[in-house]
Scaffold this motif. Sequence first.
Motif, PDB file in Angstrom:
ATOM      1  N   ASP A 229      47.292  34.102  38.244  1.00  0.00           N
ATOM      2  CA  ASP A 229      47.336  34.600  39.627  1.00  0.00           C
ATOM      3  C   ASP A 229      48.607  35.403  39.883  1.00  0.00           C
ATOM      4  O   ASP A 229      48.586  36.438  40.556  1.00  0.00           O
ATOM      5  CB  ASP A 229      47.249  33.436  40.617  1.00  0.00           C
ATOM      6  N   VAL A 230      49.733  34.918  39.347  1.00  0.00           N
ATOM      7  CA  VAL A 230      50.988  35.658  39.496  1.00  0.00           C
ATOM      8  C   VAL A 230      50.890  37.009  38.803  1.00  0.00           C
ATOM      9  O   VAL A 230      51.289  38.040  39.359  1.00  0.00           O
ATOM     10  CB  VAL A 230      52.169  34.850  38.915  1.00  0.00           C
ATOM     11  N   LEU A 231      50.351  37.015  37.591  1.00  0.00           N
ATOM     12  CA  LEU A 231      50.231  38.271  36.851  1.00  0.00           C
ATOM     13  C   LEU A 231      49.330  39.255  37.579  1.00  0.00           C
ATOM     14  O   LEU A 231      49.627  40.455  37.653  1.00  0.00           O
ATOM     15  CB  LEU A 231      49.696  37.994  35.442  1.00  0.00           C
ATOM     16  N   ILE A 232      48.242  38.758  38.117  1.00  0.00           N
ATOM     17  CA  ILE A 232      47.312  39.627  38.845  1.00  0.00           C
ATOM     18  C   ILE A 232      47.998  40.232  40.066  1.00  0.00           C
ATOM     19  O   ILE A 232      47.883  41.435  40.346  1.00  0.00           O
ATOM     20  CB  ILE A 232      46.049  38.847  39.248  1.00  0.00           C
ATOM     21  N   GLU A 233      48.756  39.396  40.799  1.00  0.00           N
ATOM     22  CA  GLU A 233      49.439  39.897  41.997  1.00  0.00           C
ATOM     23  C   GLU A 233      50.510  40.927  41.637  1.00  0.00           C
ATOM     24  O   GLU A 233      50.604  41.994  42.245  1.00  0.00           O
ATOM     25  CB  GLU A 233      50.071  38.740  42.765  1.00  0.00           C
ATOM     26  N   VAL A 234      51.331  40.607  40.638  1.00  0.00           N
ATOM     27  CA  VAL A 234      52.409  41.509  40.266  1.00  0.00           C
ATOM     28  C   VAL A 234      51.870  42.817  39.685  1.00  0.00           C
ATOM     29  O   VAL A 234      52.493  43.873  39.820  1.00  0.00           O
ATOM     30  CB  VAL A 234      53.365  40.820  39.270  1.00  0.00           C
ATOM     31  N   SER A 235      50.690  42.761  39.081  1.00  0.00           N
ATOM     32  CA  SER A 235      50.109  43.976  38.503  1.00  0.00           C
ATOM     33  C   SER A 235      49.811  45.032  39.567  1.00  0.00           C
ATOM     34  O   SER A 235      49.651  46.219  39.234  1.00  0.00           O
ATOM     35  CB  SER A 235      48.837  43.648  37.721  1.00  0.00           C
ATOM     36  N   GLN A 236      49.773  44.628  40.825  1.00  0.00           N
ATOM     37  CA  GLN A 236      49.584  45.605  41.894  1.00  0.00           C
ATOM     38  C   GLN A 236      50.828  46.489  42.065  1.00  0.00           C
ATOM     39  O   GLN A 236      50.747  47.605  42.582  1.00  0.00           O
ATOM     40  CB  GLN A 236      49.251  44.890  43.203  1.00  0.00           C
TER      41      GLN A 236
END
Length: 371
Positions: A229-236
């Motif tokens: 979830d952190v990776l998905i958010e930061v990928s923005q």
Amino acid sequence: MKKLRLACVVGARPNFMKMAPLLRAFEAYPHVETVLIHTGQHYDRNLSDVFFEELGIKHPDVSLNVGSGSHGVQTAQILEKIEGVLQNAASENDPFDRLVVVGDVNSTMAAALAAVKLGIPVAHVEAGLRSFDRTMPEEINRIVTDSISDMLLVSEPSGIENLKREGKPDEQLHLVGNVMIDTLLHLLPKAKQGDVLTRYELSPGEYGLVTLHRPANVDDPKILEALLDVLIEVSQKLKLIFPIHPRTEKRITDFGLMEKLKSASNLVLAPPLGYLDFLALSSQAKVIVTDSGGLQEESTVLGVPCLTLRPNTERPCTTEGGTSTLIGNDAALLHRCLNDVVAGRYKEGKALDVWDGKAAERIASVIVERC
């Protein structure tokens, strides 16, 4: 001059990068014969055979084809098969003078154990590293291998301190540097000539690289989902590329998380990559998120921030003076540190002077002079 015959053992992906510069270094000694023994601990072609091609290592003289299995099964099979190779050499009146092992995988420990029981001395490259976490299989392998080796070739000062504390005599200890860095520096120019960034539509310094495989991060669905979830958010904010280890891919799929991951448009999923492609990615990344020991070292030499998803490290120089920060599997801390990197607030670091690309030359000199 008397021939010196060395049994050089590899078995898993990190071993290949460490053995390649050693084999090259031994070529400077005409009386030294190296016999490369591949246990086959890693059997996926993307994690094994391709590395022989890219690193310029000769194809194995002996292949044991052990494959995967539990720690006990795999260690037992390597021990049995290595013992047979060493015994056959002796029976043919061409015995090995020394066995050389690298790193901390099952192949390292099993090969060392087989050798010493047959009276063959062992040189351990990357000796003395300690995480002080005996729940890690690698820590057990390190401790056992060091305890039965009589030539301990150490990559950083903490290793010397650890081995002295464990009672090893000074004459067995050699601070030689880091063979993994030898390979990195040798192949970095070639790696940067590749097209992997173009293939994945990445720009230098404008993406993050992610690797995950340790059980503490991928075997618990809640922990894994929180990290993803952190990776998905930061990928923005920062494009990420995630070469997925087969074990990790299975966990993500089994836990029903793959569709969530695939839906993140700025998070690029990739298969396991060859060493040159991976080095091209790691050397030009803005940040690396990993639970790999070797990447902590490489990122420090490359000057790339490294967020290490482990609660401890056997490579303290990478956190004390290098670019690595220990995150554990704390999703909130990972999020904060990634934001620091994106905002330009992350620390700088530098590598040890002895990580100069000449470790293999020093190791070869020690082994040849003392055998």
